[in-house]
Design an enzyme around this catalytic site. Sequence first.
Site, PDB file in Angstrom:
ATOM      1  N   GLU A 111       0.788  -1.193  -0.191  1.00 42.34           N
ATOM      2  CA  GLU A 111      -0.073   0.047  -0.094  1.00 42.34           C
ATOM      3  C   GLU A 111       0.856   1.216   0.045  1.00 42.34           C
ATOM      4  O   GLU A 111       1.927   1.322   0.601  1.00 42.34           O
ATOM      5  CB  GLU A 111      -0.861   0.070   1.216  1.00 42.34           C
ATOM      6  CG  GLU A 111      -1.599  -1.388   1.466  1.00 42.34           C
ATOM      7  CD  GLU A 111      -2.075  -1.333   2.810  1.00 42.34           C
ATOM      8  OE1 GLU A 111      -2.431  -0.378   3.397  1.00 42.34           O
ATOM      9  OE2 GLU A 111      -2.607  -2.288   3.321  1.00 42.34           O
ATOM     10  N   LYS A 113       2.421   4.569   1.533  1.00 44.72           N
ATOM     11  CA  LYS A 113       2.363   4.996   2.863  1.00 44.72           C
ATOM     12  C   LYS A 113       1.961   6.591   2.647  1.00 44.72           C
ATOM     13  O   LYS A 113       2.733   7.525   2.358  1.00 44.72           O
ATOM     14  CB  LYS A 113       3.571   4.932   3.404  1.00 44.72           C
ATOM     15  CG  LYS A 113       3.648   5.349   5.066  1.00 44.72           C
ATOM     16  CD  LYS A 113       4.979   5.116   5.604  1.00 44.72           C
ATOM     17  CE  LYS A 113       4.960   5.194   7.161  1.00 44.72           C
ATOM     18  NZ  LYS A 113       4.909   6.562   7.448  1.00 44.72           N
ATOM     19  N   ASP A 115       1.263  10.131   3.814  1.00 44.21           N
ATOM     20  CA  ASP A 115       1.674  11.114   4.520  1.00 44.21           C
ATOM     21  C   ASP A 115       0.828  11.923   5.333  1.00 44.21           C
ATOM     22  O   ASP A 115       0.787  13.281   5.022  1.00 44.21           O
ATOM     23  CB  ASP A 115       2.958  11.677   4.047  1.00 44.21           C
ATOM     24  CG  ASP A 115       3.975  12.227   4.937  1.00 44.21           C
ATOM     25  OD1 ASP A 115       3.921  11.693   6.287  1.00 44.21           O
ATOM     26  OD2 ASP A 115       4.891  12.859   4.780  1.00 44.21           O
ATOM     27  N   TYR A 221      -8.234   7.768   3.755  1.00 37.13           N
ATOM     28  CA  TYR A 221      -8.217   6.306   3.138  1.00 37.13           C
ATOM     29  C   TYR A 221      -8.239   5.446   4.197  1.00 37.13           C
ATOM     30  O   TYR A 221      -7.301   5.648   5.196  1.00 37.13           O
ATOM     31  CB  TYR A 221      -6.959   6.065   2.198  1.00 37.13           C
ATOM     32  CG  TYR A 221      -7.185   6.600   0.817  1.00 37.13           C
ATOM     33  CD1 TYR A 221      -8.262   6.367   0.018  1.00 37.13           C
ATOM     34  CD2 TYR A 221      -6.078   7.191   0.174  1.00 37.13           C
ATOM     35  CE1 TYR A 221      -8.298   6.731  -1.341  1.00 37.13           C
ATOM     36  CE2 TYR A 221      -5.886   7.618  -1.313  1.00 37.13           C
ATOM     37  CZ  TYR A 221      -7.206   7.434  -1.816  1.00 37.13           C
ATOM     38  OH  TYR A 221      -7.433   7.881  -3.319  1.00 37.13           O
ATOM     39  N   LYS A 314      10.609   2.981   3.280  1.00 37.13           N
ATOM     40  CA  LYS A 314      10.434   4.730   3.119  1.00 37.13           C
ATOM     41  C   LYS A 314      11.093   4.940   1.773  1.00 37.13           C
ATOM     42  O   LYS A 314      12.218   4.273   1.144  1.00 37.13           O
ATOM     43  CB  LYS A 314      11.075   5.418   4.351  1.00 37.13           C
ATOM     44  CG  LYS A 314      10.302   5.057   5.459  1.00 37.13           C
ATOM     45  CD  LYS A 314      10.345   6.316   6.149  1.00 37.13           C
ATOM     46  CE  LYS A 314       9.518   6.310   7.473  1.00 37.13           C
ATOM     47  NZ  LYS A 314       9.612   7.711   8.166  1.00 37.13           N
ATOM     48  N   CYS A 408      23.371  47.125  -8.096  1.00 37.07           N
ATOM     49  CA  CYS A 408      23.199  45.934  -8.690  1.00 37.07           C
ATOM     50  C   CYS A 408      24.596  45.409  -8.789  1.00 37.07           C
ATOM     51  O   CYS A 408      25.587  45.799  -9.374  1.00 37.07           O
ATOM     52  CB  CYS A 408      22.661  46.461 -10.168  1.00 37.07           C
ATOM     53  SG  CYS A 408      22.482  44.912 -11.256  1.00 37.07           S
ATOM     54  N   CYS A 411      25.583  45.529 -12.651  1.00 36.33           N
ATOM     55  CA  CYS A 411      25.962  46.973 -13.556  1.00 36.33           C
ATOM     56  C   CYS A 411      26.277  48.146 -12.461  1.00 36.33           C
ATOM     57  O   CYS A 411      26.642  49.135 -12.819  1.00 36.33           O
ATOM     58  CB  CYS A 411      24.929  47.359 -14.495  1.00 36.33           C
ATOM     59  SG  CYS A 411      23.381  47.956 -13.465  1.00 36.33           S
ATOM     60  N   CYS A 426      16.903  46.604  -9.861  1.00 34.89           N
ATOM     61  CA  CYS A 426      17.945  47.200 -10.589  1.00 34.89           C
ATOM     62  C   CYS A 426      17.430  48.392 -11.369  1.00 34.89           C
ATOM     63  O   CYS A 426      16.425  48.291 -12.091  1.00 34.89           O
ATOM     64  CB  CYS A 426      18.996  46.347 -11.106  1.00 34.89           C
ATOM     65  SG  CYS A 426      20.239  47.389 -12.365  1.00 34.89           S
ATOM     66  N   CYS A 432      21.973  47.737 -17.783  1.00 29.76           N
ATOM     67  CA  CYS A 432      22.588  46.742 -17.061  1.00 29.76           C
ATOM     68  C   CYS A 432      22.604  45.330 -18.201  1.00 29.76           C
ATOM     69  O   CYS A 432      21.755  45.201 -18.566  1.00 29.76           O
ATOM     70  CB  CYS A 432      21.223  46.397 -16.017  1.00 29.76           C
ATOM     71  SG  CYS A 432      21.556  45.043 -14.973  1.00 29.76           S
TER      72      CYS A 432
HETATM   73  N1  LIG Z   1      10.495  15.519  12.241  1.00 27.11           N
HETATM   74  C1  LIG Z   1      10.392  15.350  13.380  1.00 27.11           C
HETATM   75  O1  LIG Z   1      10.852  15.710  14.397  1.00 27.11           O
HETATM   76  C2  LIG Z   1       9.751  13.942  13.763  1.00 27.11           C
HETATM   77  C3  LIG Z   1       9.067  13.628  15.190  1.00 27.11           C
HETATM   78  C4  LIG Z   1       8.797  12.486  15.442  1.00 27.11           C
HETATM   79  C5  LIG Z   1       8.274  11.521  13.962  1.00 27.11           C
HETATM   80  N2  LIG Z   1       8.709  11.935  13.067  1.00 27.11           N
HETATM   81  C6  LIG Z   1       8.520  11.010  11.658  1.00 27.11           C
HETATM   82  O2  LIG Z   1       7.479  10.101  11.872  1.00 27.11           O
HETATM   83  C7  LIG Z   1       8.029   8.735  12.141  1.00 27.11           C
HETATM   84  C8  LIG Z   1       7.306   8.173  13.047  1.00 27.11           C
HETATM   85  O3  LIG Z   1       5.932   8.325  13.033  1.00 27.11           O
HETATM   86  P1  LIG Z   1       4.928   7.024  13.272  1.00 27.11           P
HETATM   87  O4  LIG Z   1       5.302   6.293  14.521  1.00 27.11           O
HETATM   88  O5  LIG Z   1       3.615   7.679  13.109  1.00 27.11           O
HETATM   89  O6  LIG Z   1       5.509   6.318  12.311  1.00 27.11           O
HETATM   90  P2  LIG Z   1       5.052   6.331  10.675  1.00 27.11           P
HETATM   91  O7  LIG Z   1       4.660   7.309  10.287  1.00 27.11           O
HETATM   92  O8  LIG Z   1       6.725   5.815  10.236  1.00 27.11           O
HETATM   93  O9  LIG Z   1       4.267   4.847  10.409  1.00 27.11           O
HETATM   94  C9  LIG Z   1       3.207   4.626  11.013  1.00 27.11           C
HETATM   95  C10 LIG Z   1       1.888   5.310  10.509  1.00 27.11           C
HETATM   96  O10 LIG Z   1       1.831   5.194   9.177  1.00 27.11           O
HETATM   97  C11 LIG Z   1       0.630   5.713   8.804  1.00 27.11           C
HETATM   98  N3  LIG Z   1       0.148   5.116   7.552  1.00 27.11           N
HETATM   99  C12 LIG Z   1       0.043   5.588   6.177  1.00 27.11           C
HETATM  100  N4  LIG Z   1      -0.259   4.919   5.168  1.00 27.11           N
HETATM  101  C13 LIG Z   1      -0.396   3.523   5.981  1.00 27.11           C
HETATM  102  C14 LIG Z   1      -1.037   2.263   5.672  1.00 27.11           C
HETATM  103  N5  LIG Z   1      -1.458   2.113   4.233  1.00 27.11           N
HETATM  104  N6  LIG Z   1      -0.942   1.225   6.375  1.00 27.11           N
HETATM  105  C15 LIG Z   1      -0.529   1.565   7.688  1.00 27.11           C
HETATM  106  N7  LIG Z   1      -0.161   2.692   8.333  1.00 27.11           N
HETATM  107  C16 LIG Z   1      -0.003   3.631   7.203  1.00 27.11           C
HETATM  108  C17 LIG Z   1      -0.270   5.471   9.870  1.00 27.11           C
HETATM  109  O11 LIG Z   1      -0.535   6.745  10.206  1.00 27.11           O
HETATM  110  C18 LIG Z   1       0.537   4.873  10.968  1.00 27.11           C
HETATM  111  O12 LIG Z   1       0.252   5.537  12.143  1.00 27.11           O
HETATM  112  C19 LIG Z   1       9.524   9.036  11.940  1.00 27.11           C
HETATM  113  O13 LIG Z   1      10.033   7.843  11.214  1.00 27.11           O
HETATM  114  C20 LIG Z   1       9.599  10.310  11.740  1.00 27.11           C
HETATM  115  O14 LIG Z   1       9.801  10.041  10.175  1.00 27.11           O
HETATM  116  C21 LIG Z   1       9.302  13.117  12.792  1.00 27.11           C
HETATM  117 ZN   LIG Z   2      21.858  46.069 -13.043  1.00 29.20          ZN
END
Ligand SMILES: NC(=O)c1ccc[n+]([C@@H]2O[C@H](COP(=O)([O-])OP(=O)(O)OC[C@H]3O[C@@H](n4cnc5c(N)ncnc54)[C@H](O)[C@@H]3O)[C@@H](O)[C@H]2O)c1
Ligand SMILES: [Zn+2]
Length: 669
Positions: A111, A113, A115, A221, A314, A408, A411, A426, A432
């Site tokens: 599937e 993933k 975001d 979804y 990932k 600038c 020129c 500019c 120029c």
């Molecule tokens: N930037 C930051 O400061 C910071 C802080 C904390 C977490 N994070 C990010 O979050 C990640 C950890 O978050 P997490 O624990 O939610 O794990 P994750 O996001 O890596 O994976 C789990 C999540 O994936 C999602 N998901 C999307 N499609 C899915 C599918 N088809 N089936 C099942 N799940 C699906 C769900 O929301 C599930 O909870 C870290 O790897 C990091 O990348 C970033």
């Molecule tokens: Zn110029």
Amino acid sequence: MQAIQDEIKQLTDQLNQHNYRYYVDDAPSIPDVEYDRLMRRLQALEAEYPELALGDSPTQRVGGEALSKFNQVTHLKPMLSLDNVFSEEEFNAFYKRVDDKLAEAPAFCCEPKLDGLAVSILYRDGVFERAATRGDGTVGEDITENVRTIKSVPLRLRGSGFPPLLEVRGEVFMPKAAFEAVNDKARAKGEKLFVNPRNAAAGSLRQLDSKITASRSLAFYAYALGVVEPETWPLAASHFEQLMQLKEWGCPVSSEVKVCADIPSVLAYYQDILTRRSELAYEIDGVVLKVNDIAQQQTLGFVAKAPRWATAYKFPAQEEITLLEGVDFQVGRTGAVTPVARLQPVFVGGVTVSNATLHNADEIARLGVMIGDSVIIRRAGDVIPQIVAVVAEKRPSDAQAIQFPPQCPVCGSDVERVEGEAVARCTGGLVCEAQRKEAIKHFASRKALDIDGMGDKVVEQLIDKELVASPADLFKLTASAITMLDRMGMKSATNLVNALEAAKQTTFARFLYSLGIREVGEATAANLANYFKTLEKLKQADAETFMKVDDVGVIVAQHLVHFFEQSHNLEVIDGLLEAGVNWPDIEEVAEESLSLKGQTWVLTGTLTQLNRNDAKAKLQALGAKVAGSVSKNTDCLVAGEAAGSKLTKAQELGVKVIDEAELLAILGD
Ligand SMILES: NC(=O)c1ccc[n+]([C@@H]2O[C@H](COP(=O)([O-])OP(=O)(O)OC[C@H]3O[C@@H](n4cnc5c(N)ncnc54)[C@H](O)[C@@H]3O)[C@@H](O)[C@H]2O)c1
Ligand SMILES: [Zn+2]
């Protein structure tokens, strides 16, 4: 050993802090890859020194705490996270771990993933009852009213055969188009932008006011069944079939979901989705691979915070962290001075990025970015790399403010930024190098010196071949020099030389317009010419005097003063006069004696003998104002051939209408 202990403590604290910002505030301060690097380092240390792992280690916990501003919901069954792999090698290791524990080789439900963020939705007897965030996996936030506003979430299941209590789990996300729209709106208001669609989705969903959520175009979804009661309710035996069952009941399921029976087809799935990543309407950060057979899933079970039977494979990150080493200023063809970030090269979105546009001074102020800062770079698809945020806590003490150059870089002319305008420019349009092509195209254009045959292509070649550097050079061109251009025979070259000769005879208004002074269009140029009559008087005017001219406000007056203050502009003008550019004197007529003084005229339809601009200039020379539309204040409408709605309107209002011949008579031509 002490050093290891210190590092574990430091990583634990740091990651917990980042979790808080990410899950609670919806405002992460570092990109996910950086977080993942820190997490992996901590996992590796804890694996080697299990006795040093701390009680509050983020490796053992899901997500963040539920916000107390929401009612809390205890999940009937914990909502876990996913383990992740970042390479084919790691995927193979995952496969082996799974396969070793199973009697039969597993097939995977693959599937995208998504975001966004995980939600749990309860349906009782098919009716939407309650929705919650994942929270820390055990306790989430009650966001029932907010989820209710998401159009793709069914408020009642369709068909039949669903259990009396059904928990649907899935992802709430913000489609890319909605994300752009939300950020465009925020940018227009000078507000903080969302760094990426995930933060935008989380920030929009976790609102106390569900009206805000409703305005944000979120989508949903489903990707799993949660709790089902009674437990004995008959369900499909594979994850994929369960998803198809959810789809029949009316829950949206991604159309990219697919079963892959072996390693090569899983890898092909990964590649295929990765290739199409930028075309998808929503952001994804990888693919999720789940052992498809439910009985096999049960055999595999769970580790601390994730199932053993699934992993997230990932994609390469679209956001990275790097250093802003400096800012260069580029001058565009219209004189806009654009700050460009010079970055420590970083691999992001599949390429190495070492520059990113900073757009303008407003953008720099909005980001609050300084030279020396660590910045988050985002490169999604083919979109040019952007600096989306500054990592405030990494700012060094010697960070430097970004200064726009007063001159600038190409020129040396003054750079000016008009109040209320984002762009700095500019002012050396005529000298120029960066602007040369545009300046000379403008100079030769129909409403300016109207040099017949001097089109854009010709101008570009003249400059590229270094035959011309300033407008005055045009008049030094010989026919044999012009034949060096593409598709220029002796005949067309001679015609062009003749056209140049003819164009020297111009009007003061056209000459002023041809100089390309900012915001001095043809109407303003005509007003200036009529007011000052001679170049000498105009050159000496101050801002106050300029503002006495029709159409000239504070800003245009400033542009004019600035233009005539700069010696290189005066040199260009002198060069043109020396080359023989000239115009008939504008007679010193007493204002009162102008025959059309105080009248408002409108021109419409096609004029055959005069061009529209000349007609306008001549009417203005007689004291008339030339307006764009007919009203009851119009004194006379000149209707050329094929006049349309303006003529009808004039007739309705009883405005006097004349044709081109009558106009010529009035103008004395
Ligand atoms: N930037 C930051 O400061 C910071 C802080 C904390 C977490 N994070 C990010 O979050 C990640 C950890 O978050 P997490 O624990 O939610 O794990 P994750 O996001 O890596 O994976 C789990 C999540 O994936 C999602 N998901 C999307 N499609 C899915 C599918 N088809 N089936 C099942 N799940 C699906 C769900 O929301 C599930 O909870 C870290 O790897 C990091 O990348 C970033
Ligand atoms: Zn110029």
